[in-house]
Write an enzyme that holds these catalytic residues in place. Sequence first.
Site, PDB file in Angstrom:
ATOM      1  N   GLU A 137      51.275 -10.030 -33.406  1.00  0.00           N
ATOM      2  CA  GLU A 137      51.039 -10.291 -32.146  1.00  0.00           C
ATOM      3  C   GLU A 137      50.168 -11.803 -31.671  1.00  0.00           C
ATOM      4  O   GLU A 137      49.115 -11.182 -32.371  1.00  0.00           O
ATOM      5  CB  GLU A 137      51.311  -9.280 -31.183  1.00  0.00           C
ATOM      6  N   CYS A 154      58.989  -9.400 -31.468  1.00  0.00           N
ATOM      7  CA  CYS A 154      58.701  -9.333 -32.782  1.00  0.00           C
ATOM      8  C   CYS A 154      59.139 -10.601 -33.554  1.00  0.00           C
ATOM      9  O   CYS A 154      60.235 -10.725 -33.925  1.00  0.00           O
ATOM     10  CB  CYS A 154      59.101  -8.100 -33.309  1.00  0.00           C
TER      11      CYS A 154
END
Length: 345
Positions: A127, A2
Amino acid sequence: MCGRTACSLAADNLRRACAYRDRRGRHRQPEWVRQERYQPSYNKGPQSSGPVLLSRRHLHQDADSSERVLMDMRWGLVPSWFKQDNPSKLQFNTSNCRSDTMLSKSSYKGALLKGKRCVVLADGFYEWQQQSGGKQPYFIYFPQTKDAMDKEMEGDEEWKGWRLLTMAGIFDCWEPPGGGEMLYTYSIITVDASKDVSFIHHRQVRAGKGVAGMPAILDGDEAIRKWLDFAEVPTQEAVKLIQPTENIVFHPVSTFVNNIRNNTPECVAPIELGAKKEVKATPSNKVMLGWLKSSQEGSPKKKENDLPKWTSQFIHSPSPKKTSADVLQQWLGKQGQPAAKKHKA
């Protein structure tokens, strides 16, 4: 891993979105600590600050451990034992903490065993999928109800706006050796990617080193309660909550988000993958961007005539399974614009 998030709600709305029930069953909203430091953003990266939830007892020893507070902390944990005078001299990256090593790494073990557990708040996280022509970014978040797309409510009514993504984190408090203000920092715990997003990025092992898949997401208030209430839930029980979740959806977004300096609604807006032509600024696009801008006060403004023009070269087949795509379709209008997709393995 992340490496980028968005958290665009204004401070007051963020507090309302985090409403909970305490040990006595009373409906509460967490109090802000250092609210003036919080800055909404569509594009938060490591070393920036962001909102987290933690037990009030961490700040007041006589407080009920089920009570929660909101606090703005810096992303990238600085261990309390770090002895140098400048936290930027820390030689390793602590923005993410792998779940399979968090009880063995000295950077996290001490804080975790002391109950320094927090919940990192975000609209969602980004992402990137590696492709031959570059990387395609995606925005990943909880499925949303239709109410989340409606106008904001007033006053103390029950929050029906955007459901925040709640990620498990570890925090610590570092005191400069020469004295000065205490620095609160956090790390987001990561787990293997769930099957729904594994096609975007999954944990791989290269030369004995793993690459984190996705944040450990706490789905529901009971999971949040157990993670935060360190006085009632010991570490060995709390870590059982750390596992992948399938209750997430995603949509592709513009590579505009790749530049950390870009901080507008365009960062999270869906794009049409495989489009041969630019996606025009239609009324349905404006509805979406309008909701994003109305979800906060004092956020970065974007003029209507500056609405984004998106292009993409990657085609992803839509899943026939219904998720929050219907909600996003209503959000964008039924004019062929992209909706959130949940990948079907």
